[in-house]
Scaffold this motif. Sequence first.
Motif, PDB file in Angstrom:
ATOM      1  N   THR A 108       0.595   5.261   2.960  1.00 37.81           N
ATOM      2  CA  THR A 108      -0.600   6.057   3.226  1.00 37.81           C
ATOM      3  C   THR A 108      -1.188   5.678   4.572  1.00 37.81           C
ATOM      4  OG1 THR A 108      -1.072   6.063   0.849  1.00 37.81           O
ATOM      5  CG2 THR A 108      -2.850   6.753   2.321  1.00 37.81           C
ATOM      6  N   GLU A 109      -1.665   6.691   5.301  1.00 34.69           N
ATOM      7  CA  GLU A 109      -2.362   6.471   6.568  1.00 34.69           C
ATOM      8  C   GLU A 109      -3.721   7.151   6.534  1.00 34.69           C
ATOM      9  OE1 GLU A 109       1.069   5.786   9.977  1.00 34.69           O
ATOM     10  OE2 GLU A 109       0.119   7.764   9.798  1.00 34.69           O
ATOM     11  N   TYR A 110      -4.730   6.463   7.072  1.00 36.34           N
ATOM     12  CA  TYR A 110      -6.080   6.988   7.205  1.00 36.34           C
ATOM     13  C   TYR A 110      -6.437   7.004   8.690  1.00 36.34           C
ATOM     14  CZ  TYR A 110      -6.273   5.782   2.245  1.00 36.34           C
ATOM     15  OH  TYR A 110      -6.006   5.664   0.892  1.00 36.34           O
ATOM     16  N   VAL A 111      -6.900   8.147   9.180  1.00 39.83           N
ATOM     17  CA  VAL A 111      -7.291   8.288  10.585  1.00 39.83           C
ATOM     18  C   VAL A 111      -8.814   8.247  10.673  1.00 39.83           C
ATOM     19  CG1 VAL A 111      -7.162   9.707  12.657  1.00 39.83           C
ATOM     20  CG2 VAL A 111      -5.230   9.650  11.049  1.00 39.83           C
ATOM     21  N   TYR A 151      -0.904   1.582   5.110  1.00 40.97           N
ATOM     22  CA  TYR A 151      -0.483   0.534   4.178  1.00 40.97           C
ATOM     23  C   TYR A 151       0.623   1.064   3.274  1.00 40.97           C
ATOM     24  CZ  TYR A 151      -2.630   2.493  -0.068  1.00 40.97           C
ATOM     25  OH  TYR A 151      -2.935   3.273  -1.144  1.00 40.97           O
ATOM     26  N   ARG A 152       1.472   0.164   2.844  1.00 43.72           N
ATOM     27  CA  ARG A 152       2.515   0.466   1.864  1.00 43.72           C
ATOM     28  C   ARG A 152       2.160  -0.275   0.580  1.00 43.72           C
ATOM     29  NH1 ARG A 152       7.230   2.553   2.984  1.00 43.72           N
ATOM     30  NH2 ARG A 152       7.012   1.914   5.175  1.00 43.72           N
ATOM     31  N   GLY A 153       1.995   0.481  -0.498  1.00 40.89           N
ATOM     32  CA  GLY A 153       1.566  -0.134  -1.744  1.00 40.89           C
ATOM     33  C   GLY A 153       2.432   0.292  -2.913  1.00 40.89           C
ATOM     34  N   SER A 154       2.223  -0.334  -4.054  1.00 41.73           N
ATOM     35  CA  SER A 154       2.975   0.004  -5.263  1.00 41.73           C
ATOM     36  C   SER A 154       2.111  -0.249  -6.485  1.00 41.73           C
ATOM     37  CB  SER A 154       4.261  -0.817  -5.356  1.00 41.73           C
ATOM     38  OG  SER A 154       3.966  -2.191  -5.499  1.00 41.73           O
ATOM     39  N   TYR A 155       2.378   0.485  -7.560  1.00 39.28           N
ATOM     40  CA  TYR A 155       1.738   0.219  -8.839  1.00 39.28           C
ATOM     41  C   TYR A 155       2.686   0.651  -9.956  1.00 39.28           C
ATOM     42  CZ  TYR A 155       0.473   5.207  -8.676  1.00 39.28           C
ATOM     43  OH  TYR A 155       0.510   6.569  -8.587  1.00 39.28           O
ATOM     44  N   THR A 156       2.477   0.079 -11.129  1.00 37.97           N
ATOM     45  CA  THR A 156       3.365   0.293 -12.270  1.00 37.97           C
ATOM     46  C   THR A 156       2.588   0.915 -13.424  1.00 37.97           C
ATOM     47  OG1 THR A 156       4.680  -1.624 -11.637  1.00 37.97           O
ATOM     48  CG2 THR A 156       4.959  -0.811 -13.879  1.00 37.97           C
ATOM     49  N   ILE A 157       3.170   1.925 -14.065  1.00 38.33           N
ATOM     50  CA  ILE A 157       2.585   2.550 -15.247  1.00 38.33           C
ATOM     51  C   ILE A 157       3.583   2.422 -16.393  1.00 38.33           C
ATOM     52  CG2 ILE A 157       1.750   4.686 -16.272  1.00 38.33           C
ATOM     53  CD1 ILE A 157       0.783   5.554 -13.586  1.00 38.33           C
ATOM     54  N   GLY A 158       3.158   1.778 -17.464  1.00 40.37           N
ATOM     55  CA  GLY A 158       4.033   1.571 -18.618  1.00 40.37           C
ATOM     56  C   GLY A 158       3.958   2.719 -19.609  1.00 40.37           C
ATOM     57  N   ARG A 187       1.478  -2.238  16.437  1.00 44.24           N
ATOM     58  CA  ARG A 187       2.090  -3.444  15.890  1.00 44.24           C
ATOM     59  C   ARG A 187       1.068  -4.457  15.369  1.00 44.24           C
ATOM     60  NH1 ARG A 187       7.381  -4.125  17.251  1.00 44.24           N
ATOM     61  NH2 ARG A 187       7.177  -6.401  17.199  1.00 44.24           N
ATOM     62  N   TYR A 188      -0.211  -4.109  15.345  1.00 41.88           N
ATOM     63  CA  TYR A 188      -1.208  -5.010  14.793  1.00 41.88           C
ATOM     64  C   TYR A 188      -1.281  -4.841  13.267  1.00 41.88           C
ATOM     65  CZ  TYR A 188      -3.140  -5.896  19.466  1.00 41.88           C
ATOM     66  OH  TYR A 188      -3.321  -6.270  20.757  1.00 41.88           O
ATOM     67  N   ALA A 247       0.898  -4.741   0.343  1.00 36.59           N
ATOM     68  CA  ALA A 247       1.621  -5.822   1.023  1.00 36.59           C
ATOM     69  C   ALA A 247       1.004  -6.148   2.376  1.00 36.59           C
ATOM     70  CB  ALA A 247       3.088  -5.436   1.198  1.00 36.59           C
ATOM     71  N   ARG A 248       0.670  -5.123   3.167  1.00 36.41           N
ATOM     72  CA  ARG A 248       0.147  -5.360   4.520  1.00 36.41           C
ATOM     73  C   ARG A 248      -0.582  -4.115   4.994  1.00 36.41           C
ATOM     74  NH1 ARG A 248       4.182  -7.714   8.887  1.00 36.41           N
ATOM     75  NH2 ARG A 248       3.801  -9.550   7.595  1.00 36.41           N
ATOM     76  N   ILE A 249      -1.687  -4.301   5.703  1.00 35.56           N
ATOM     77  CA  ILE A 249      -2.462  -3.202   6.272  1.00 35.56           C
ATOM     78  C   ILE A 249      -2.230  -3.192   7.776  1.00 35.56           C
ATOM     79  CG2 ILE A 249      -4.747  -2.206   6.588  1.00 35.56           C
ATOM     80  CD1 ILE A 249      -5.622  -3.633   4.052  1.00 35.56           C
ATOM     81  N   THR A 250      -1.682  -2.105   8.295  1.00 32.60           N
ATOM     82  CA  THR A 250      -1.381  -2.005   9.726  1.00 32.60           C
ATOM     83  C   THR A 250      -2.512  -1.296  10.445  1.00 32.60           C
ATOM     84  OG1 THR A 250      -0.209   0.099   9.414  1.00 32.60           O
ATOM     85  CG2 THR A 250       1.091  -1.929   9.248  1.00 32.60           C
ATOM     86  N   VAL A 251      -2.636  -1.584  11.742  1.00 31.79           N
ATOM     87  CA  VAL A 251      -3.675  -0.998  12.595  1.00 31.79           C
ATOM     88  C   VAL A 251      -3.011  -0.421  13.833  1.00 31.79           C
ATOM     89  CG1 VAL A 251      -5.782  -1.444  13.917  1.00 31.79           C
ATOM     90  CG2 VAL A 251      -5.381  -2.652  11.766  1.00 31.79           C
TER      91      VAL A 251
END
Length: 332
Positions: free
Chosen positions: A325-328, A220-227, A275-276, A240-244
């Motif tokens: 990040t990738e998890y196996v 998955y590709r993610g984001s977060y903001t720290i002020g 591509r799933y 945004a999206r979780i790939t398999v």
Amino acid sequence: MALADSARGLPNGGGVSPAAGSGAAGSGAAAGGWSSFPEIVELNVGGQVYVTRRCTVVSVRDSLLWRMFSQQQPSELPRDSKGRFFLDRDGFLFRYILDYLRDLQLVLPEHFPERSRLQREAEYFQLPDLARRLAQARAAAARPAALHRDGSLCAEEPPPQPILGYLEAEPLEGGGGGGASASAPSPTASRSPSGGPLLTPSQSLDGAGGRRSGYITIGYRGSYTIGREAQADAKFRRVARITVCGKTALAKEVFGETLNESRDPDRPPERYTARYYLKFNFLEQAFDRLSEAGFRMAACSSTGTCAFGPEQGGPAEDKIWTSYTEYVFCRD
């Protein structure tokens, strides 16, 4: 509605050039449609671009495409920003609609799970012969499974093999007296009517009679903001999206209907795909499904970058972190 006899057996489904002035699409010339369309047409179907001959899209008389490109003017049809004729339908399945229009033959991959959706597309484009063939193919594919479930096979035929969900006990090698031919059942396992342990729906059988082993990678590709105020201003993870990635059969076994296969719809069960992706955006939901299917996490890896808020259109003092990040996961 049956196809016109004059359209059968001809190249491109019996399409007629403008000079012919008669045949399957002759009435379109009278309406002025033929002379207004180019010989090569560009179609944007749900974001997928197709380029084909006009005589191909009008090869089946009285279909939706035949009426669009022979009974209407180009100015009456919707177009995209680049001038291509636009159809708001499934762009991946339209390739099979177009293949059918070329020679009026239905040819699908050996492992094709989208027959019901393709039948719906055929009905939308008003191709009754194609819809009928797809309905017959679905009925033929479902018939053998029904025979196994209700036990209606003839007595002369060999007994049916155990269906998915039951694991038959294997005979003992060199069994002793008393006619015992099966291993003793486990006292903790649930038993099927045939004596084998009952498997959960998320489990499958391999050739050796156990669960299929293998690896699945979740990314998955993610984001977060720290002020400026750190945790007080933190805007937490946004996925945004979780790939398999992994073997097709394993991915379908674990995630079922929550798996989006639109980017790789024709992949056979024993082939691999990257591509799933999932129809939900919660990592923990994916982890729960993998855990229920007997998978364990074997490794993980992550990379990240940081940018200040103004570069991303945010406040000047905010830092926006993005990561991949990738998890196996593994099942033995």
